[in-house]
Motif scaffolding. Sequence first.
Motif, PDB file in Angstrom:
ATOM      1  N   ALA A  88      -1.703   0.117  -8.422  1.00 23.20           N
ATOM      2  CA  ALA A  88      -1.783  -1.119  -7.644  1.00 23.20           C
ATOM      3  C   ALA A  88      -0.412  -1.520  -7.124  1.00 23.20           C
ATOM      4  O   ALA A  88      -0.283  -2.036  -6.006  1.00 23.20           O
ATOM      5  N   ALA A  89       0.637  -1.272  -7.917  1.00 19.24           N
ATOM      6  CA  ALA A  89       1.996  -1.571  -7.449  1.00 19.24           C
ATOM      7  C   ALA A  89       2.417  -0.623  -6.337  1.00 19.24           C
ATOM      8  O   ALA A  89       3.086  -1.027  -5.375  1.00 19.24           O
ATOM      9  N   VAL A  90       2.026   0.636  -6.438  1.00 21.98           N
ATOM     10  CA  VAL A  90       2.388   1.616  -5.403  1.00 21.98           C
ATOM     11  C   VAL A  90       1.643   1.330  -4.107  1.00 21.98           C
ATOM     12  O   VAL A  90       2.184   1.539  -3.009  1.00 21.98           O
ATOM     13  N   ASP A  91       0.425   0.839  -4.190  1.00 19.80           N
ATOM     14  CA  ASP A  91      -0.367   0.571  -2.982  1.00 19.80           C
ATOM     15  C   ASP A  91       0.273  -0.472  -2.075  1.00 19.80           C
ATOM     16  O   ASP A  91       0.006  -0.507  -0.880  1.00 19.80           O
ATOM     17  N   ARG A  92       1.104  -1.350  -2.636  1.00 21.06           N
ATOM     18  CA  ARG A  92       1.715  -2.398  -1.815  1.00 21.06           C
ATOM     19  C   ARG A  92       3.027  -1.939  -1.162  1.00 21.06           C
ATOM     20  O   ARG A  92       3.611  -2.690  -0.386  1.00 21.06           O
ATOM     21  N   ILE A  93       3.498  -0.733  -1.498  1.00 24.98           N
ATOM     22  CA  ILE A  93       4.723  -0.221  -0.888  1.00 24.98           C
ATOM     23  C   ILE A  93       4.396   0.256   0.530  1.00 24.98           C
ATOM     24  O   ILE A  93       3.442   1.019   0.726  1.00 24.98           O
ATOM     25  N   PRO A  94       5.148  -0.161   1.541  1.00 24.29           N
ATOM     26  CA  PRO A  94       4.850   0.263   2.924  1.00 24.29           C
ATOM     27  C   PRO A  94       4.910   1.786   3.066  1.00 24.29           C
ATOM     28  O   PRO A  94       5.820   2.442   2.550  1.00 24.29           O
ATOM     29  N   LYS A  95       3.941   2.325   3.777  1.00 22.38           N
ATOM     30  CA  LYS A  95       3.905   3.780   3.974  1.00 22.38           C
ATOM     31  C   LYS A  95       5.029   4.264   4.879  1.00 22.38           C
ATOM     32  O   LYS A  95       5.358   5.460   4.873  1.00 22.38           O
ATOM     33  N   ASP A  96       5.608   3.353   5.667  1.00 24.00           N
ATOM     34  CA  ASP A  96       6.714   3.759   6.545  1.00 24.00           C
ATOM     35  C   ASP A  96       7.877   4.332   5.746  1.00 24.00           C
ATOM     36  O   ASP A  96       8.573   5.243   6.217  1.00 24.00           O
ATOM     37  N   LEU A  97       8.096   3.816   4.550  1.00 19.57           N
ATOM     38  CA  LEU A  97       9.201   4.309   3.738  1.00 19.57           C
ATOM     39  C   LEU A  97       8.982   5.764   3.333  1.00 19.57           C
ATOM     40  O   LEU A  97       9.922   6.558   3.306  1.00 19.57           O
TER      41      LEU A  97
END
Length: 315
Positions: free
Chosen positions: A195-204
């Motif tokens: 759940a924490a990883v899902d909020r990281i922007p995919k652009d990074l």
Amino acid sequence: MAATAVREPRAAVRGPAPAAQSPLARRRRRLFWPFIVPALVLYVVFYVLPTLATAWISLNKWAGAGPMEFAGFDNYRRLLLDPVFHDSFRNTLTILFVVGGATFAISFVLTMVLRDLAGRKAVRAIIFFPNIVSGIVLSILWGFLFQADGVVNQALRAFGVSHPPNWLGTENLFSVIMIGLVWVQTGFYTTILMAAVDRIPKDLYEVCDLEGANAWQRFRHVTLPLMWDVVGVCAVLWSINAIKIFEFVYAFAGAAGQLPPTKVWNTALYAYAEAFSSGVPKYGSAAATGMVMLALVGLLVVVLRRLFRRDQVQF
């Protein structure tokens, strides 16, 4: 005639006038105590008072009925001299660090593998399943798997192992318990980390791919820093849960109505044995064990909060 100097009175230096509170702020201030008092009362009644009562019982000799006999720190002194408590405390620390390290390592790997996997929501639900089922049921299932003719030994014989180990023997019992705890806990912490990883922007991650970063570099420089606060929360949750683990060990290693061998006890089982043993109950010693567990939890929480404290990363 001499001129008389006339001094002008100094203007009083005043700070900025206090800003008038808005009606919404005044209403919030009036509602503060009506909302906080019920929670505060419940906290005091169900946590503070029982903790103080436990601390008082730990200073007495008491069999659960009749008058208490004040003993000072004799119960704590008895814990320091009891080799069974030493083994139980050592097992608690082993569960805390070894099982916790294995659980978080596997959770990190699963988080990275499942991040871009199709159907990851279904997989997340599957690995979370052990946390839905009662710990007693899981411990019984784990015992069936590691019986002499259980699934694990049958699989080993299929791979050519003619004499599989006695998993439920005293020498292997605690190791099997630790493996079972890793299996039970991994899904819970994997779900939180995902759940924490899902909020990281995919652009990074797209930038990482353009720069040629490998999986370890993406995890070290992007994923881990951006979910560091969640990892800290998981570490605190695990520390609290690890010290009070009881039902899995009790139901897996103990026979019907009997305690498990002392070699697999942790502090929670030790406290239970002191309070509900077949002989004279020792509630003072059990309460002293509970206070030691509480002190250990408090120490770990303080250390972990300082270890994981850092400036918030905005993304």
